[in-house]
Design an enzyme around this catalytic site. Structure first.
Site, PDB file in Angstrom:
ATOM      1  N   HIS A 145      18.994   5.570  10.430  1.00 34.38           N
ATOM      2  CA  HIS A 145      19.870   4.924   8.773  1.00 34.38           C
ATOM      3  C   HIS A 145      21.138   5.226  10.044  1.00 34.38           C
ATOM      4  CE1 HIS A 145      22.826   7.701   6.844  1.00 34.38           C
ATOM      5  NE2 HIS A 145      22.546   6.643   5.781  1.00 34.38           N
TER       6      HIS A 145
ATOM      7  N   ARG B  30      25.832  -0.452  -8.848  1.00 38.31           N
ATOM      8  CA  ARG B  30      24.830  -1.597  -9.112  1.00 38.31           C
ATOM      9  C   ARG B  30      24.303  -0.686  -8.362  1.00 38.31           C
ATOM     10  NH1 ARG B  30      22.583  -5.909  -5.462  1.00 38.31           N
ATOM     11  NH2 ARG B  30      22.319  -7.996  -6.549  1.00 38.31           N
TER      12      ARG B  30
END
Length: 343
Positions: free
Chosen positions: A139, A294
């Site tokens: 990540h 979103r």
């Protein structure tokens, strides 16, 4: 000498900000950050695609939000090498809601109570879930914020980090990963790696289980010294270190043998990944609080498959148990010495 015009063909999609505006404001930090994250997204996506079968490519989804700005979400699913890989950029602006202001204030930022404040945020974020349990998950997230808290005052800062989540411990992999990040940090400040490694160990903890998410890396927030340009250069070096820190591990392990047992353990550890992201991760919380959020892009960090098994405790002498010991007791991988955890 004026810089060459922006070549959008090198990116995964057209930038969020109008290209004419970007070309006209090349010295503005908002422009510099948008162009940097667009480049990092494209380079990382193409590096991952090069490891996959030829027919497996990223889906590119460029989206806009009515409140201001938008993003580019790149997702690759069901590949032979990568079960799910997501690489996002977002360039958003608008007014900051009170929930997000409160969250920022808890990290030392001081804004006026009860006000909606104009803000700008740009960042790149990626989470890669490989299919083979011998390949770790990575990540990374690097971001820039501006908040206008008066007609003449703008507060700005950078944040981000890169961390590694293996399913089976390989000490050489962990050392390579950390050394690559340390090299990037040392170009700018010899104290950065130790400080930000400790901060990463402190941040990526699943508190209700008393275990780290992975073997760490670096993490920092609210970086606003020594200067805006020097902070940007440091963040750029960190982002550029992602490919050399991770791709050698993919190449090394993507064809390693594994079986049903290893796959089930991988799915259990992915369940822990989900727990951290949904309960503790600041970036996820900020995204969900932002007007016009979103959700598909915010939650792209979640794996395609995960598992929760009641009271699963591995044998301490097993390979799974060896990993758990490290997750409960973070190591100093490079022998740089223990440091106090960052505030």
């Amino acid at each position: 000498m004026a810089p060459a015009p922006i070549n959008i063909k090198t990116f995964m999609a057209e930038p969020i900000t109008d290209v004419k505006e970007l070309n006209a404001n090349r010295n503005d930090m908002k422009t510099k950050m948008e162009l940097m994250i667009m480049r990092i997204q494209a380079e990382f996506c193409r590096a991952l695609e090069a490891e996959e079968d030829k027919e497996t490519k990223f889906i590119v989804d460029r989206w806009l939000r009515k409140e201001g700005g938008g993003g580019i979400t790149c997702v690759m699913q069901d590949g032979r090498i990568f079960e799910k890989a997501g690489v996002n950029i977002s360039v958003v602006s608008g007014t900051l809601p009170s929930a997000a202001v409160t969250q920022m204030k808890s990290r030392g930022k001081h804004f006026k109570e009860g006000e909606m404040l104009p803000f700008f945020a740009a960042g790149v974020s990626a989470v890669i879930h490989p299919r083979n349990p011998m390949v770790p998950t990575i990540h990374f997230n690097y971001r820039y914020f501006e908040v206008k808290d008066s007609p003449t005052t703008v507060q700005w800062w950078f944040g981000g980090g890169t961390d590694l989540t293996p399913y089976y411990l390989n000490e050489d992999d962990a050392k390579h990963f950390h050394q690559t990040l340390k090299t990037a940090c040392d170009k700018h400040d010899k104290s950065y790696y130790q400080k930000f490694k400790a901060w990463c160990d402190d941040y990526f903890v699943i508190k209700h289980r008393g275990e780290s998410r992975g073997v760490g890396g670096i993490f920092f927030d609210d970086l606003d010294t020594p200067s805006q340009e020097k902070c940007f250069n440091f963040v750029t070096s960190c982002a550029d270190a992602v490919i050399p820190s991770y791709l050698p591990l993919v190449k090394k392990h993507k064809d390693d043998a594994y079986g049903y047992h290893e796959r089930q353990w991988q799915l259990l550890r992915r369940g822990r990944y989900v727990e951290f992201n949904l309960i503790y991760d600041r970036g996820t919380k900020f995204g969900l609080y932002t007007p016009g959020a979103r959700y598909e892009s915010i939650l792209m960090s979640l794996p395609l498959n995960a598992r929760w098994e009641y009271m699963h405790i591995p044998d301490p002498t097993s390979k799974e148990g060896i990993l758990m010991e490290v997750l409960k007791n973070p190591r100093d991988w490079l022998g740089t010495g223990k440091t106090a955890l960052a505030a």
